[in-house]
Structure formats: C-alpha cells, structure tokens
Scaffold this active site. Structure first.
Site, mmCIF file in Angstrom:
data_model
loop_
_atom_site.group_PDB
_atom_site.id
_atom_site.type_symbol
_atom_site.label_atom_id
_atom_site.label_comp_id
_atom_site.label_asym_id
_atom_site.label_seq_id
_atom_site.Cartn_x
_atom_site.Cartn_y
_atom_site.Cartn_z
ATOM 1 N N SER A 127 28.075 36.350 40.806
ATOM 2 C CA SER A 127 28.577 37.440 41.371
ATOM 3 C C SER A 127 28.036 38.706 40.594
ATOM 4 C CB SER A 127 30.010 37.431 41.024
ATOM 5 O OG SER A 127 30.732 38.806 41.008
ATOM 6 N N TYR A 140 37.449 34.928 36.159
ATOM 7 C CA TYR A 140 36.474 34.751 37.158
ATOM 8 C C TYR A 140 35.111 35.232 36.672
ATOM 9 C CZ TYR A 140 33.939 35.541 41.491
ATOM 10 O OH TYR A 140 32.808 35.701 42.545
#
Length: 247
Positions: A127, A140
């Site tokens: 990400s 996350y």
C-alpha cells in the site's frame, strides 16, 4: 503457457489482475476463500480455487492443486480505519494473520518449486501507506510495512536462485472493501474524543485529489512480472506514483 496464482480474487485488485492476465493469455489460478464462478467469464486458461491464506492446510491444498506456479501474487488483504487506541487486539491480530503471516506462509509454500526450477516471480501487494503513513490506519500500516521489509530482504535471498521478488504499492482506492472481512464497524473505532480529529480526515477520504483505479494495480502487477531488471518497487496509481517521487 505460464501460470499465475493470485490471492484475493473475489473483488478489487485481485479480480482485476486476474482479468488482465487472462486477457494476456496466461493460465490464471484465481483464488479466494469462497470461489464464485460468476466473477470471471469461463475460460480454458482459468481455474478457481479456494484459498484461505490464514489456514496452512488450505495453502497446501491450493498450491498442490495449482501445479507449477510461475508467478505468485500475494494480493489478499484486510484492514480497518479507526483510532489505534480503540482497535481491539483481536482485530489487529486478524489483520496481521492475513496481511503479513498469510503472505509469508503462502510464499514459503511456493518457494521450493521455484527454487528447484531456478525461475519464478513473487509479487507482494502492499500500500502507499508504506510510502507516507496515514492517520487512523496504524495496524494496517504496520502489517504492510512488515511486508515491505520482508520483500526487500527476500529479493536478495531468492535472487541467488533466479527468483524475482517485487512490491506493488497501490494508492488510495475509494472502491476498496478491505475492511469487509474484519467484522468491525468504523464507528466503533472512533471514540468521541477522536471525533474532531477524524472528521476532516474522513472528509478528505471522500474527496481525494488523486486516486488509484483497480486497473492501475493490475497494470503495475503486469509491469512487475514483465520487468527484467532488479527493480523492487512498483507504485500503482497517480497518488502512489506522486508519493513515491517524494518519499
């Protein structure tokens, strides 16, 4: 015909990547926890397999059923948005089981066949939060940062066997449903004491200046597989590319 195994193909990046490689004539093994035949058009070069990356038996069965794997794409991922203080440790562990340990376990299961053939590519999808950490996504971000370090180290380790290891770093995609499997509501993770801080952040999420399309990620995975250099990172999406240029 080369074979690519992709995790997390029930939606989003994984599904679009499966479509992309099918269009390029590859043999695609599209995996998901509960396979759905309606997601992809029937094709001789398509195989749907059940795979839960948090279950060792499921991993072993999928790798065996897939046969020789030329490319592994570790795409499956989950996450939550909310204050870290309010995020139960059970949910944090669940995020790491999928995003971090699941990637490691499946990679470990596939390495032996690639090592024996002295050929193969492993693509780990992380990400853009690894390029610029964002608030309200601490767990996350940590799970994806761990894979960044893992991938960089593994690239050196497996390069000795002519196995390439790559990172694809998608930017922000409003359509992503990565919290769908965490069984937690955002409103439960933003206590009143964080409301004033969180409000403008959620507003920015709703009106991002730049976003990432699912096709951007599929194209970045293709580029990572097709690239013959020692390049490690492939940002995906205009926002990720911009962040990569300033990280």
């Amino acid at each position: 015909m080369k074979t690519i195994l992709i995790t997390g193909c029930s939606s989003g990046y994984g599904l679009e990547t499966a479509r992309h490689f099918l269009g390029q004539g590859w043999h695609v093994v599209a995996t998901m926890r509960r396979p759905r035949a309606d997601l992809l058009p029937p094709a001789e070069n398509l195989r749907l397999l059940p795979l839960d990356v948090t279950d060792e038996a499921s991993i072993a069965a999928a790798v065996k059923a897939a046969g020789p794997i030329d490319v592994l794409v570790n795409n499956a991922g989950i996450g939550v948005v909310g204050a870290f203080e309010a995020t139960p440790m059970a949910h944090i562990r669940k995020i790491f089981e999928t995003n971090t340990f699941g990637v490691m376990a499946l990679t470990q299961a596939v390495i032996p066949q690639m090592r024996e053939r002295r050929a193969g590519t492993i693509v780990n999808v992380t990400s853009s939060v690894t390029l610029a950490p964002m608030p309200l996504a601490a767990a996350y971000t940590a799970s994806k940062q761990a894979i960044e370090g893992f991938t960089g180290s593994l690239a050196h380790e497996l390069g000795h066997f002519n196995i390439r290891v790559r990172l694809v770093e998608p930017g922000y995609a409003p359509t992503t449903r990565f919290a769908a499997n965490t069984e937690v509501r955002i409103e439960d993770l933003v206590p009143e004491t964080y409301a004033g801080f969180a409000a403008p952040i959620f507003q920015a999420f709703a009106r991002p200046a730049l976003t990432t399309r699912e096709s951007d990620v599929a194209e970045a995975v293709w580029a990572a597989v097709d690239d013959g250099t020692a390049r490690l990172r492939f940002p995906a999406g205009a926002d990720a590319v911009a962040l990569a240029g300033t990280a």
